[in-house]
Design an enzyme around this catalytic site. Structure first.
Site, PDB file in Angstrom:
ATOM      1  N   GLY A  51       0.756  -1.252   0.000  1.00 26.20           N
ATOM      2  CA  GLY A  51       0.000   0.000   0.000  1.00 26.20           C
ATOM      3  C   GLY A  51       0.785   1.301   0.000  1.00 26.20           C
ATOM      4  O   GLY A  51       0.240   2.340   0.360  1.00 26.20           O
ATOM      5  N   TRP A  53       1.839   3.006  -2.549  1.00 27.08           N
ATOM      6  CA  TRP A  53       1.302   3.912  -3.585  1.00 27.08           C
ATOM      7  C   TRP A  53       0.013   4.562  -3.069  1.00 27.08           C
ATOM      8  O   TRP A  53      -0.284   5.705  -3.358  1.00 27.08           O
ATOM      9  CB  TRP A  53       1.032   3.159  -4.894  1.00 27.08           C
ATOM     10  N   ASP A  71      -6.559  -5.719  -4.592  1.00 28.91           N
ATOM     11  CA  ASP A  71      -5.469  -6.694  -4.661  1.00 28.91           C
ATOM     12  C   ASP A  71      -6.030  -8.072  -4.315  1.00 28.91           C
ATOM     13  O   ASP A  71      -6.987  -8.169  -3.543  1.00 28.91           O
ATOM     14  CB  ASP A  71      -4.332  -6.339  -3.682  1.00 28.91           C
ATOM     15  N   ASP A  97     -18.360  -4.457 -12.693  1.00 29.12           N
ATOM     16  CA  ASP A  97     -19.187  -3.274 -12.543  1.00 29.12           C
ATOM     17  C   ASP A  97     -18.588  -2.401 -11.441  1.00 29.12           C
ATOM     18  O   ASP A  97     -18.242  -2.917 -10.376  1.00 29.12           O
ATOM     19  CB  ASP A  97     -20.596  -3.724 -12.139  1.00 29.12           C
ATOM     20  N   ASP A 113       0.699  -1.236 -10.482  1.00 29.82           N
ATOM     21  CA  ASP A 113       2.050  -1.713 -10.169  1.00 29.82           C
ATOM     22  C   ASP A 113       2.001  -3.245 -10.107  1.00 29.82           C
ATOM     23  O   ASP A 113       2.834  -3.874  -9.492  1.00 29.82           O
ATOM     24  CB  ASP A 113       2.468  -1.111  -8.814  1.00 29.82           C
ATOM     25  N   LYS A 153       3.157  -0.595 -14.720  1.00 29.72           N
ATOM     26  CA  LYS A 153       4.488  -1.212 -14.716  1.00 29.72           C
ATOM     27  C   LYS A 153       4.581  -2.260 -15.823  1.00 29.72           C
ATOM     28  O   LYS A 153       3.656  -3.054 -15.997  1.00 29.72           O
ATOM     29  CB  LYS A 153       4.733  -1.881 -13.366  1.00 29.72           C
TER      30      LYS A 153
HETATM   31  C1  LIG Z   1       4.606  -4.992  -6.577  1.00 25.19           C
HETATM   32  S1  LIG Z   1       3.143  -5.318  -5.683  1.00 25.19           S
HETATM   33  C2  LIG Z   1       2.452  -3.691  -5.478  1.00 25.19           C
HETATM   34  C3  LIG Z   1       3.166  -2.777  -4.476  1.00 25.19           C
HETATM   35  C4  LIG Z   1       2.376  -1.502  -4.218  1.00 25.19           C
HETATM   36  N1  LIG Z   1       2.368  -0.634  -5.394  1.00 25.19           N
HETATM   37  C5  LIG Z   1       2.918  -0.702  -3.050  1.00 25.19           C
HETATM   38  O1  LIG Z   1       3.417   0.403  -3.287  1.00 25.19           O
HETATM   39  O2  LIG Z   1       2.827  -1.143  -1.902  1.00 25.19           O
HETATM   40  C6  LIG Z   1       2.123  -6.066  -6.906  1.00 25.19           C
HETATM   41  C7  LIG Z   1       0.764  -6.590  -6.426  1.00 25.19           C
HETATM   42  O3  LIG Z   1      -0.051  -6.949  -7.558  1.00 25.19           O
HETATM   43  C8  LIG Z   1      -1.005  -7.888  -7.086  1.00 25.19           C
HETATM   44  N2  LIG Z   1      -1.754  -8.519  -8.204  1.00 25.19           N
HETATM   45  C9  LIG Z   1      -1.250  -9.349  -9.175  1.00 25.19           C
HETATM   46  N3  LIG Z   1      -2.267  -9.736 -10.003  1.00 25.19           N
HETATM   47  C10 LIG Z   1      -3.416  -9.131  -9.560  1.00 25.19           C
HETATM   48  C11 LIG Z   1      -4.792  -9.133  -9.986  1.00 25.19           C
HETATM   49  N4  LIG Z   1      -5.192  -9.846 -11.046  1.00 25.19           N
HETATM   50  N5  LIG Z   1      -5.696  -8.378  -9.312  1.00 25.19           N
HETATM   51  C12 LIG Z   1      -5.303  -7.662  -8.223  1.00 25.19           C
HETATM   52  N6  LIG Z   1      -4.029  -7.626  -7.772  1.00 25.19           N
HETATM   53  C13 LIG Z   1      -3.090  -8.348  -8.412  1.00 25.19           C
HETATM   54  C14 LIG Z   1      -0.145  -8.819  -6.251  1.00 25.19           C
HETATM   55  O4  LIG Z   1      -0.954  -9.547  -5.335  1.00 25.19           O
HETATM   56  C15 LIG Z   1       0.830  -7.841  -5.554  1.00 25.19           C
HETATM   57  O5  LIG Z   1       0.404  -7.525  -4.252  1.00 25.19           O
END
Ligand SMILES: C[S@@+](CC[C@H](N)C(=O)[O-])C[C@H]1O[C@@H](n2cnc3c(N)ncnc32)[C@H](O)[C@@H]1O
Length: 198
Positions: A51, A53, A71, A97, A113, A153
């Site tokens: 979290g 971001w 997430d 939705d 990200d 990303k």
């Molecule tokens: C690099 S981390 C994000 C770090 C975050 N930006 C931060 O600043 O704390 C990437 C996240 O993408 C999530 N993720 C991957 N595929 C996903 C999906 N289909 N839906 C939701 N989250 C997803 C992973 O569970 C992981 O927690």
């Protein structure tokens, strides 16, 4: 500066400044350079966990804005008390939705990200990463309002470059950035799209 030093520096800095992850400095640099976020905006953060971001965004958008994090990981309770933040445990691809996220209108900004689970096999990981990026571009019109901003990303590869080139006209402005806090060995970079033409 060596990679370990870079890691130490940003990791320690995030810890000292009470941010949940070192990724905060990537978004900070992107936002300072390209002005993606503004006070009062409604933002969705794909793959927000843990979290950092969200922490950054919550500060910039202020009390009149809202940031919704999604997430697949269990909800981070450390964020539950923050006034302009809402977090959901779900895959973003299961959101069909916007009312599922407690909103009616599309967002001013979409941040992603997200990273796929990696295998260590370069070609497989690159393909998975590009799949994910393509899927996000695919759902974008559902989430992002016309004129809105987008950050995603991407792991670099020739096919990623080709794909991104084909998406460039979806935005008024389209930029690539490898933030300073990204480890220099990493193939990741960020795409910043401004003024979405739905
Ligand atoms: C690099 S981390 C994000 C770090 C975050 N930006 C931060 O600043 O704390 C990437 C996240 O993408 C999530 N993720 C991957 N595929 C996903 C999906 N289909 N839906 C939701 N989250 C997803 C992973 O569970 C992981 O927690």
């Amino acid at each position: 500066m060596g990679n370990f030093k870079v890691k130490d520096h940003y990791y320690q800095k995030a810890k000292q400044e009470n941010f949940l992850a070192r990724s905060i400095y990537k978004l900070e640099e992107i936002d300072q350079k390209y002005k993606v976020l503004k006070a009062g905006m409604k933002v969705v953060d794909f793959g927000y966990y843990p979290g950092s971001w969200i922490q950054y965004t919550s500060r910039v958008i202020g009390d009149n804005g809202i940031v919704v994090g999604i997430d697949i990981q269990e909800v981070n309770k450390k964020l539950s008390g923050v006034k302009n933040v809402r977090v959901y445990q779900q895959s973003i691809f299961d959101v069909t939705d916007l009312t599922q996220l407690g909103v009616e209108d599309q967002f001013d900004v979409v941040l992603s990200d997200m990273a796929p689970s990696t295998t260590g096999i370069k070609t497989v990981d690159q393909a998975r990463s590009l799949d994910l990026v393509e899927s996000v571009f695919g759902v974008l019109p559902r989430f992002l309002r016309p004129g809105g901003n987008f950050v995603i990303k991407v792991f670099d590869s020739q096919s990623a470059q080709d794909y991104l080139k084909s998406q460039k006209n979806l935005f008024g402005e389209f930029h690539f950035l490898k933030p300073k806090s990204t480890r220099s060995v990493s193939k990741e970079f960020f795409v910043i799209g401004k003024n979405f033409k739905a």
